[in-house]
Design a protein around this motif. Structure first.
Motif, mmCIF file in Angstrom:
data_model
loop_
_atom_site.group_PDB
_atom_site.id
_atom_site.type_symbol
_atom_site.label_atom_id
_atom_site.label_comp_id
_atom_site.label_asym_id
_atom_site.label_seq_id
_atom_site.Cartn_x
_atom_site.Cartn_y
_atom_site.Cartn_z
ATOM 1 N N ASP A 243 0.828 -1.208 0.000
ATOM 2 C CA ASP A 243 0.000 0.000 0.000
ATOM 3 C C ASP A 243 0.863 1.260 0.000
ATOM 4 O OD1 ASP A 243 -2.387 -1.412 -0.055
ATOM 5 O OD2 ASP A 243 -2.527 -1.516 2.133
ATOM 6 N N ARG A 246 2.319 1.748 -3.458
ATOM 7 C CA ARG A 246 1.291 2.323 -4.336
ATOM 8 C C ARG A 246 1.204 3.843 -4.135
ATOM 9 N NH1 ARG A 246 -2.236 -0.981 -3.019
ATOM 10 N NH2 ARG A 246 -2.273 -2.346 -4.839
ATOM 11 N N GLU A 247 1.169 4.278 -2.895
ATOM 12 C CA GLU A 247 1.105 5.715 -2.598
ATOM 13 C C GLU A 247 2.344 6.442 -3.125
ATOM 14 O OE1 GLU A 247 0.707 5.939 1.607
ATOM 15 O OE2 GLU A 247 -1.285 5.001 1.644
#
Length: 312
Positions: A243, A246-247
């Motif tokens: 995650d 992804r950011e």
């Protein structure tokens, strides 16, 4: 300790990967898989040109990745080198971060190719051709570059895009502001400023529409934890959580590439050898950042065989 590095845009050239494909079945398979994923004969464009078409951002980005992954897979599959045993870190410059993540197993090859095709298209759509520009400041550190950018902005966007090494920083923004920065650079203390032959102003706030497109695409993309630590462009620190990766990839579109800090961080962690896979552009930067480390560029089948023998 060793780190594997993956080059960014600007390292493309007609003929790239051709000799390796002729010498390596694994490399040919990489190029074929990328062609199939994109529904495009990218490998022929890489081999034969024309150069103007290869330089288009939407072609250059997946092409550079394909070449780097062809080298990497030839090293690991035919050379018998295990990434986890050979390197403690991976990192890539801008689009090279996608190559690094693919090498470390966070993305499969087809997904990486499609993401980079979209990234290139989105970046080109974000700013009409001719409205944006980029310039390299030579003999300037990031603090001086920020002062030049602030002085040149005059209400337009003028931002630091790449902190490449202690003596090379790239600015990005509106063309008028970049032109003013080039004119101001020498009198403000830079050795010189050079306009870059790019089609869009990468890594600045003008790229926000492209970041929005990548956020949507990446939200729908499965990302696995990388097999070795990735040093992220936007933080110059290890990134392993899918995650968070992804950011960071979304933020990377508009944020500064913190390459100088990334290399310094790896050197501080004990990395003594940096291996650039598929290019020869990052090595000189690395040596200016960490003069005592060893730098190896791996491009040809001979390079691959030599590195495989050394690691084994």
């Amino acid at each position: 300790m060793r780190a594997f590095l993956f080059p960014g845009q600007g390292s493309q050239a007609v003929g790239m990967g051709a000799a390796l494909a002729d010498a390596s079945r694994v490399a040919r398979d990489v190029f074929a898989e990328v062609d199939e994923a994109l529904g495009q004969n990218l490998s022929r464009l890489m081999r034969e040109g024309p150069e103007d078409e290869l330089k288009l951002t939407e072609n250059a980005q997946p092409a550079i990745m394909a070449n780097a992954l062809a080298v990497f897979r030839s090293l690991t599959v035919e050379g018998g080198v295990s990434l986890e045993k050979a390197a403690q870190f991976v990192a890539g410059h801008s689009l090279g971060e996608y190559s690094a993540l693919a090498a470390a197993g966070a993305f499969d090859l087809a997904t990486t190719a499609r993401l980079l095709k979209l990234r290139g298209q989105a970046m080109q759509r974000a700013v009409p051709v001719g409205e944006g520009a980029m310039a390299a400041l030579l003999g300037a550190d990031v603090e001086l570059a920020r002062r030049i950018a602030a002085t040149a902005a005059e209400g337009e966007v003028c931002e630091v895009a790449n902190d490449n090494d202690p003596s090379q920083v790239v600015l990005s923004g509106h063309k008028g502001a970049i032109d003013r920065a080039i004119a101001l650079a020498k009198e403000m203390g830079a050795k010189r400023a050079v306009a870059l032959p790019v089609s869009a102003p990468f890594h600045c706030s003008l790229m926000q529409p492209a970041a929005d497109e990548m956020a949507e695409a990446l939200a729908a993309t499965r990302i696995a934890a990388p097999e070795v630590a990735l040093i992220a462009n936007v933080t110059a620190a290890p990134s392993a959580n899918p995650d968070t990766i992804r950011e960071h990839l979304v933020a990377q579109v508009t944020a500064m590439v913190r390459w100088r800090e990334s290399v310094a961080a790896m050197a501080d962690q004990g990395v003594e050898e940096f291996v650039e896979l598929g290019g020869k552009v990052l090595g000189p930067m690395v040596k200016r950042i960490a003069p005592d480390v060893r730098v190896t560029s791996v491009v040809t089948i001979d390079d691959i065989e030599a590195l495989a023998k050394e690691i084994a």
